[in-house]
Scaffold this motif. Structure first.
Motif, mmCIF file in Angstrom:
data_model
loop_
_atom_site.group_PDB
_atom_site.id
_atom_site.type_symbol
_atom_site.label_atom_id
_atom_site.label_comp_id
_atom_site.label_asym_id
_atom_site.label_seq_id
_atom_site.Cartn_x
_atom_site.Cartn_y
_atom_site.Cartn_z
ATOM 1 N N GLY A 1 0.805 -1.230 0.000
ATOM 2 C CA GLY A 1 0.000 0.000 0.000
ATOM 3 C C GLY A 1 0.821 1.254 0.000
ATOM 4 N N LYS A 2 1.646 1.453 1.025
ATOM 5 C CA LYS A 2 2.418 2.700 1.062
ATOM 6 C C LYS A 2 3.889 2.305 1.047
ATOM 7 N N GLU A 3 4.559 2.645 -0.025
ATOM 8 C CA GLU A 3 5.950 2.231 -0.170
ATOM 9 C C GLU A 3 6.865 2.855 0.875
ATOM 10 N N PHE A 4 6.443 4.022 1.405
ATOM 11 C CA PHE A 4 7.343 4.713 2.336
ATOM 12 C C PHE A 4 7.208 4.197 3.772
ATOM 13 N N VAL A 5 6.296 3.243 3.991
ATOM 14 C CA VAL A 5 6.098 2.699 5.346
ATOM 15 C C VAL A 5 6.473 1.220 5.381
ATOM 16 N N ASP B 1 13.833 16.803 3.107
ATOM 17 C CA ASP B 1 12.890 17.934 3.183
ATOM 18 C C ASP B 1 12.110 18.197 1.902
ATOM 19 N N ASP B 2 12.625 17.691 0.776
ATOM 20 C CA ASP B 2 12.068 18.151 -0.500
ATOM 21 C C ASP B 2 11.132 17.161 -1.178
ATOM 22 N N ALA B 3 10.929 16.018 -0.542
ATOM 23 C CA ALA B 3 10.111 14.982 -1.201
ATOM 24 C C ALA B 3 8.677 15.475 -1.374
ATOM 25 N N GLU B 4 8.050 15.038 -2.454
ATOM 26 C CA GLU B 4 6.643 15.381 -2.665
ATOM 27 C C GLU B 4 5.794 14.517 -1.735
ATOM 28 N N ARG B 5 4.724 15.096 -1.192
ATOM 29 C CA ARG B 5 3.820 14.304 -0.343
ATOM 30 C C ARG B 5 3.123 13.247 -1.190
ATOM 31 N N ARG B 6 3.068 12.008 -0.620
ATOM 32 C CA ARG B 6 2.439 10.904 -1.348
ATOM 33 C C ARG B 6 1.361 10.259 -0.491
ATOM 34 N N GLY B 7 0.342 9.692 -1.135
ATOM 35 C CA GLY B 7 -0.680 8.888 -0.455
ATOM 36 C C GLY B 7 -1.178 9.549 0.820
ATOM 37 N N SER B 8 -1.064 8.838 1.941
ATOM 38 C CA SER B 8 -1.638 9.320 3.206
ATOM 39 C C SER B 8 -0.843 10.473 3.828
ATOM 40 N N GLN B 9 0.231 10.911 3.148
ATOM 41 C CA GLN B 9 0.915 12.134 3.599
ATOM 42 C C GLN B 9 0.140 13.372 3.146
ATOM 43 N N ARG B 10 -0.845 13.152 2.247
ATOM 44 C CA ARG B 10 -1.699 14.264 1.775
ATOM 45 C C ARG B 10 -3.031 14.234 2.521
ATOM 46 N N SER C 1 -12.503 9.061 9.084
ATOM 47 C CA SER C 1 -13.323 9.457 7.938
ATOM 48 C C SER C 1 -13.346 10.989 7.884
ATOM 49 N N GLY C 2 -12.796 11.636 8.926
ATOM 50 C CA GLY C 2 -12.490 13.066 8.882
ATOM 51 C C GLY C 2 -11.130 13.284 8.212
ATOM 52 N N PHE C 3 -10.817 14.563 7.889
ATOM 53 C CA PHE C 3 -9.584 14.858 7.151
ATOM 54 C C PHE C 3 -8.341 14.709 8.027
ATOM 55 N N HIS C 4 -7.353 14.030 7.491
ATOM 56 C CA HIS C 4 -6.115 13.806 8.221
ATOM 57 C C HIS C 4 -4.981 13.549 7.232
ATOM 58 N N ARG C 5 -3.786 13.603 7.748
ATOM 59 C CA ARG C 5 -2.600 13.217 6.968
ATOM 60 C C ARG C 5 -1.463 12.995 7.956
ATOM 61 N N GLY C 6 -0.339 12.453 7.495
ATOM 62 C CA GLY C 6 0.796 12.260 8.405
ATOM 63 C C GLY C 6 1.856 11.391 7.769
#
Ligand SMILES: O=C(O)CCC(=O)C(=O)O
Length: 314
Positions: free
Chosen positions: A115-119, A171-180, A262-267
């Motif tokens: 699902g999330k490659e960064f995790v 610091d410069d990576a683009e936000r992906r998936g659940s980071q947005r 189901s509310g807005f979140h990211r991380g």
């Protein structure tokens, strides 16, 4: 969000996907209104848990804000409970760091990342969990489960159980998936629990939440939740509004929070030191029947559980 695409869904063309989506929504609505959620609500109403003031405070905060923060030891004062979780975290961190070092050397690591490659995930999907697993024990403890069920208004299902290790990406990576910013489309009756297993500051990818964006909250109307909806807001104006209202949950190791995602979140936008946390998802039986898939099964010979726990794991 955790829903894994079925083999079928991966194969079908656009038209069939739309049909499948309609079928899933209809199944969800049927289970919510008439079938499994109805039965789960009755079960709670026949055996209403008595909550102490701390549990009541958490439920109240979930109802008004959509999230609640506490320190793990407030809810679970027995130090052996924390110790067992911390020990498991230590083993997971060691395995993850070793695996990542192998990957950097171009070797096969066996790390789980669905699902999330960064995790890096301890369990991902298809894991077998021991009955004495420390995180399972926390998530099935009546002190937590009773408040979860009281908030959701039904006997819930424990659908997802994991630990995550997120390595820094600079610091410069683009936000992906659940980071947005996103809403999880898995369920309206959704509650996630997180425990930070390291100190988490602004550089460690803290979880962020928009208070009041949960169902019935003051931001419910912003791209409102519906089953399998588009979860990422496309509109910059909406994103700025979310950003202005958001709470950032930094905190020391042992910080615990509950959240209706189901509310807005990211991380998980980690820029400096790895973030390690334990996470679990409780949902309604309607979600498990249509929108989600449990990521674990219990090892054979599990101990006997009392009725709400048996139901959560069934
Ligand atoms: O990694 C994070 O902090 C965000 C997690 C998330 O989006 C989720 O669990 O639904």
């Amino acid at each position: 969000m955790h829903r894994r695409k079925t083999q079928f869904a991966q194969r079908v063309n656009r038209y069939a996907t739309a049909l499948e989506r309609r079928g899933i929504r209809a199944t969800y609505a049927l289970h919510d209104k008439l079938l499994s959620n109805h039965a789960a609500r009755r079960k709670l109403s026949q055996d209403i848990p008595t909550l102490d003031p701390l549990q009541q405070r958490l439920v109240e905060s979930l109802r008004t804000e959509g999230y609640a923060v506490i320190s793990f030891s407030e809810l679970f004062p027995d130090p052996t409970t924390w110790q067992a979780l911390d020990d498991e975290s230590g083993r997971f961190v060691e395995d993850s760091a070793e695996g990542l070092a192998l990957e950097q050397a171009g070797l096969e690591s066996g790390l789980r990342r669905t699902g999330k490659e960064f995790v890096v995930r301890r369990n991902a999907y298809g894991a077998t969990v021991r009955a004495d697993d420390a995180w399972l024990s926390v998530c099935t403890d009546r002190r937590l489960l009773d408040l979860v069920n009281s908030y959701l208004g039904l006997w819930s299902k424990l659908e997802y159980l994991d630990m995550w290790y997120t390595a820094p990406h600079g610091d410069d990576a683009e936000r992906r998936g659940s980071q947005r910013w996103h809403r999880d489309y898995d369920d309206r009756y959704l509650l996630k629990v997180f425990v930070y297993l390291v100190d988490v500051d602004e550089q460690t990818g803290p979880f962020q939440y928009v208070p009041g964006s949960q169902p019935g909250g003051r931001y419910d109307h912003l791209l409102p939740w519906r089953p399998m909806s588009e979860s990422y807001p496309p509109d910059e104006e909406v994103i700025s509004e979310l950003e202005a209202a958001a709470k950032t949950l930094t905190g020391p190791k042992g910080t615990m929070f509950l959240c209706n995602t189901s509310g807005f979140h990211r991380g998980g936008y980690v820029t400096q030191t790895p973030r390690v946390l334990a996470t679990a998802t409780y949902c309604s039986p309607a979600s498990l029947a249509s929108l989600t898939e449990r990521n674990f099964s219990l090892e054979d010979g599990a101990k006997a559980f009392d009725a709400p726990v048996e139901y959560a794991l069934g």
